[in-house]
Design a protein around this motif. Structure first.
Motif, PDB file in Angstrom:
ATOM      1  N   VAL A   1       0.862  -1.202   0.000  1.00  0.00           N
ATOM      2  CA  VAL A   1       0.000   0.000   0.000  1.00  0.00           C
ATOM      3  C   VAL A   1       0.894   1.247   0.000  1.00  0.00           C
ATOM      4  N   MET A   2       1.932   1.232   0.854  1.00  0.00           N
ATOM      5  CA  MET A   2       2.811   2.410   0.922  1.00  0.00           C
ATOM      6  C   MET A   2       3.570   2.601  -0.389  1.00  0.00           C
ATOM      7  N   GLY A   3       3.975   1.503  -1.017  1.00  0.00           N
ATOM      8  CA  GLY A   3       4.677   1.585  -2.302  1.00  0.00           C
ATOM      9  C   GLY A   3       3.798   2.233  -3.367  1.00  0.00           C
ATOM     10  N   ARG A   4       2.512   1.843  -3.370  1.00  0.00           N
ATOM     11  CA  ARG A   4       1.581   2.417  -4.360  1.00  0.00           C
ATOM     12  C   ARG A   4       1.407   3.908  -4.144  1.00  0.00           C
ATOM     13  N   VAL A   5       1.280   4.308  -2.860  1.00  0.00           N
ATOM     14  CA  VAL A   5       1.116   5.734  -2.545  1.00  0.00           C
ATOM     15  C   VAL A   5       2.345   6.501  -3.052  1.00  0.00           C
ATOM     16  N   ALA A   6       3.546   5.951  -2.774  1.00  0.00           N
ATOM     17  CA  ALA A   6       4.785   6.629  -3.191  1.00  0.00           C
ATOM     18  C   ALA A   6       4.839   6.749  -4.714  1.00  0.00           C
ATOM     19  N   ARG A   7       4.445   5.672  -5.407  1.00  0.00           N
ATOM     20  CA  ARG A   7       4.551   5.670  -6.878  1.00  0.00           C
ATOM     21  C   ARG A   7       3.558   6.642  -7.511  1.00  0.00           C
ATOM     22  N   THR A   8       2.278   6.533  -7.104  1.00  0.00           N
ATOM     23  CA  THR A   8       1.269   7.374  -7.779  1.00  0.00           C
ATOM     24  C   THR A   8       1.479   8.850  -7.435  1.00  0.00           C
ATOM     25  N   GLY A   9       1.794   9.137  -6.165  1.00  0.00           N
ATOM     26  CA  GLY A   9       2.006  10.530  -5.756  1.00  0.00           C
ATOM     27  C   GLY A   9       3.182  11.143  -6.511  1.00  0.00           C
ATOM     28  N   THR A  10       4.282  10.380  -6.611  1.00  0.00           N
ATOM     29  CA  THR A  10       5.486  10.913  -7.275  1.00  0.00           C
ATOM     30  C   THR A  10       5.233  11.113  -8.765  1.00  0.00           C
ATOM     31  N   LEU A  11       4.552  10.157  -9.391  1.00  0.00           N
ATOM     32  CA  LEU A  11       4.297  10.284 -10.836  1.00  0.00           C
ATOM     33  C   LEU A  11       3.470  11.532 -11.123  1.00  0.00           C
ATOM     34  N   LYS A  12       2.429  11.743 -10.310  1.00  0.00           N
ATOM     35  CA  LYS A  12       1.581  12.943 -10.501  1.00  0.00           C
ATOM     36  C   LYS A  12       2.433  14.199 -10.365  1.00  0.00           C
ATOM     37  N   ALA A  13       3.254  14.236  -9.300  1.00  0.00           N
ATOM     38  CA  ALA A  13       4.077  15.425  -9.041  1.00  0.00           C
ATOM     39  C   ALA A  13       5.052  15.689 -10.190  1.00  0.00           C
ATOM     40  N   VAL A  14       5.678  14.608 -10.715  1.00  0.00           N
ATOM     41  CA  VAL A  14       6.644  14.775 -11.816  1.00  0.00           C
ATOM     42  C   VAL A  14       5.923  15.287 -13.067  1.00  0.00           C
ATOM     43  N   GLN A  15       4.735  14.739 -13.335  1.00  0.00           N
ATOM     44  CA  GLN A  15       3.988  15.165 -14.532  1.00  0.00           C
ATOM     45  C   GLN A  15       3.599  16.643 -14.438  1.00  0.00           C
TER      46      GLN A  15
ATOM     47  N   MET B   1       9.924   6.312  -4.756  1.00  0.00           N
ATOM     48  CA  MET B   1       9.817   7.680  -5.292  1.00  0.00           C
ATOM     49  C   MET B   1      10.920   7.941  -6.315  1.00  0.00           C
ATOM     50  N   THR B   2      12.166   7.604  -5.963  1.00  0.00           N
ATOM     51  CA  THR B   2      13.276   7.921  -6.886  1.00  0.00           C
ATOM     52  C   THR B   2      13.189   7.067  -8.155  1.00  0.00           C
ATOM     53  N   ARG B   3      12.786   5.795  -8.000  1.00  0.00           N
ATOM     54  CA  ARG B   3      12.668   4.953  -9.205  1.00  0.00           C
ATOM     55  C   ARG B   3      11.557   5.458 -10.114  1.00  0.00           C
ATOM     56  N   THR B   4      10.473   5.994  -9.504  1.00  0.00           N
ATOM     57  CA  THR B   4       9.380   6.534 -10.317  1.00  0.00           C
ATOM     58  C   THR B   4       9.870   7.747 -11.102  1.00  0.00           C
ATOM     59  N   VAL B   5      10.663   8.591 -10.455  1.00  0.00           N
ATOM     60  CA  VAL B   5      11.247   9.749 -11.152  1.00  0.00           C
ATOM     61  C   VAL B   5      12.095   9.251 -12.323  1.00  0.00           C
ATOM     62  N   GLU B   6      12.913   8.225 -12.050  1.00  0.00           N
ATOM     63  CA  GLU B   6      13.825   7.723 -13.090  1.00  0.00           C
ATOM     64  C   GLU B   6      13.068   7.085 -14.255  1.00  0.00           C
ATOM     65  N   ASN B   7      11.954   6.421 -13.956  1.00  0.00           N
ATOM     66  CA  ASN B   7      11.185   5.806 -15.041  1.00  0.00           C
ATOM     67  C   ASN B   7      10.360   6.829 -15.808  1.00  0.00           C
ATOM     68  N   ALA B   8      10.050   7.974 -15.145  1.00  0.00           N
ATOM     69  CA  ALA B   8       9.167   8.960 -15.782  1.00  0.00           C
ATOM     70  C   ALA B   8       9.940   9.972 -16.629  1.00  0.00           C
ATOM     71  N   LEU B   9      11.162  10.333 -16.187  1.00  0.00           N
ATOM     72  CA  LEU B   9      11.882  11.410 -16.883  1.00  0.00           C
ATOM     73  C   LEU B   9      12.848  10.877 -17.941  1.00  0.00           C
ATOM     74  N   SER B  10      13.165  11.748 -18.884  1.00  0.00           N
ATOM     75  CA  SER B  10      14.070  11.368 -19.974  1.00  0.00           C
ATOM     76  C   SER B  10      15.502  11.193 -19.432  1.00  0.00           C
ATOM     77  N   GLU B  11      16.311  10.429 -20.150  1.00  0.00           N
ATOM     78  CA  GLU B  11      17.702  10.166 -19.744  1.00  0.00           C
ATOM     79  C   GLU B  11      18.481  11.466 -19.529  1.00  0.00           C
ATOM     80  N   ASP B  12      18.160  12.513 -20.340  1.00  0.00           N
ATOM     81  CA  ASP B  12      18.892  13.797 -20.243  1.00  0.00           C
ATOM     82  C   ASP B  12      18.761  14.414 -18.853  1.00  0.00           C
ATOM     83  N   ASN B  13      17.642  14.137 -18.184  1.00  0.00           N
ATOM     84  CA  ASN B  13      17.424  14.713 -16.860  1.00  0.00           C
ATOM     85  C   ASN B  13      18.153  13.953 -15.753  1.00  0.00           C
ATOM     86  N   LEU B  14      18.566  12.713 -16.070  1.00  0.00           N
ATOM     87  CA  LEU B  14      19.084  11.850 -14.993  1.00  0.00           C
ATOM     88  C   LEU B  14      20.605  11.866 -14.987  1.00  0.00           C
TER      89      LEU B  14
END
Ligand code: SAM
Length: 305
Positions: free
Chosen positions: A163-177, A250-263
């Motif tokens: 449950v906590m993993g899902r919260v971290a993933r969905t919250g971070t993805l929304k924030a990054v978008q 959270m960090t893995r979600t950022v890495e999967n969501a953003l382009s390589e140039d940002n990482l």
């Protein structure tokens, strides 16, 4: 529509095998050799014994088996199996690069292609939650263990941890978008969302697949009861990763969501070391926090005799 979960696991992990180590930041070195050994020592409650014949089930690219074998003189014969031929090949390639001898083959956990009473220790990491029939999987492990042999399974998501993993993933993805949509900067350049379909793990269909193959989350006492039911003489559990898991998702979600140039290298280094530092903190708070809140279950099973 009826989904063949074994086939889905095989196909999904065949695709994942190409990107798996980089996606999960998996490394094979002396630091990880110790980390993996300590993970199992927490479960053993003492030093990891020298083992003649060890089998890793659901080996993937070899994260636990190969890293354990990097500890001088710890593992005699290393055997590894996985339902995905792609993963078996990746494990064999990693072993060759590391100079570790491994007998790797394609095999399902529920129908292990090994003789009975064969192994001193069976280990697995993040595999049990993919197995459609957990009871059958545990029975097979029991069968291939020598009398008195032990099985240690780590990295299995608990109900609360998931449950906590899902919260971290969905919250971070929304924030990054939202952040990228506002034209924010990341890694010194404009934050750009990674296009769908760039690389196996980011493809939309593959992500859908991932939801299908992650079959179970566990309530640790119930798994122990099941292990006793199939015939293990002893079954107990520990848990690990609370803050490290939350921030790691959270960090893995950022890495999967953003382009390589940002990482940037700096970001990747920061996220990896933050995870390590939080893992140490998690160990410190473990005695004071209910273990059911932690993300990962560690399971210790012993065959009688
Ligand atoms: C999340 S990955 C973990 C891989 C590796 N143990 C690690 O920790 O990096 C799960 C692995 O279990 C394998 N797997 C899934 N279902 C399986 C089954 N029924 N029998 C054997 N392996 C299976 C997958 O192919 C995949 O390599």
């Amino acid at each position: 529509m009826e989904v063949d979960l074994r086939k889905a696991n095989e196909l999904f992990h065949d695709v994942e095998s190409n990107v798996y180590d980089s996606k999960w930041g998996i490394r094979y070195d002396s630091e990880n050799a110790l980390r993996v050994k300590h993970k199992f020592e927490k479960l053993l409650g003492g030093p990891f014994p020298r083992v003649d014949k060890l089998l890793e089930v659901g080996c993937g690219t070899g994260y636990v088996g190969l890293n354990l074998s990097l500890n001088e003189g710890l593992v005699g014969e290393l055997h590894a199996c996985d339902i995905s031929q792609g993963m078996v090949d990746a494990c064999a390639r990693n072993a060759e690069e590391l100079g570790v001898a491994v007998e790797a083959r394609q095999a399902e956990l529920e129908e292990l292609d090994y003789p009975s009473d064969e192994f001193d220790i069976v280990i697995g990491h993040a595999v049990l939650h993919h197995i459609p029939d957990v009871e059958k999987g545990l029975s097979e492990i029991l069968r291939v263990l020598k009398p008195g042999g032990i099985c240690m399974l780590a990295g299995e998501p608990t109900v609360m941890g998931d449950v906590m993993g899902r919260v971290a993933r969905t919250g971070t993805l929304k924030a990054v978008q939202v952040y990228a949509g506002m034209g924010g900067y990341f890694g010194g350049v404009k934050a750009k969302l990674r296009p769908q379909g760039e690389g196996g793990a980011d493809d939309h269909e593959i992500q859908e697949f991932e939801r299908v193959v992650d079959i179970h989350t566990f309530w640790p006492p119930s798994v122990c009861r099941l292990a006793k039911k199939v015939g293990f003489a002893q079954a107990r559990f520990e848990a690990e990763e609370l803050l490290s898991s939350f921030v790691g998702w959270m960090t893995r979600t950022v890495e999967n969501a953003l382009s390589e140039d940002n990482l940037t290298f700096r970001w990747r280094n920061w996220s990896y070391h933050t995870y390590l530092r939080l893992s140490v903190l998690d160990e410190k708070i473990y005695p004071y926090v209910p273990s059911s809140l932690f993300y990962n279950m560690l399971l210790y099973l012993r065959k009688g005799g």
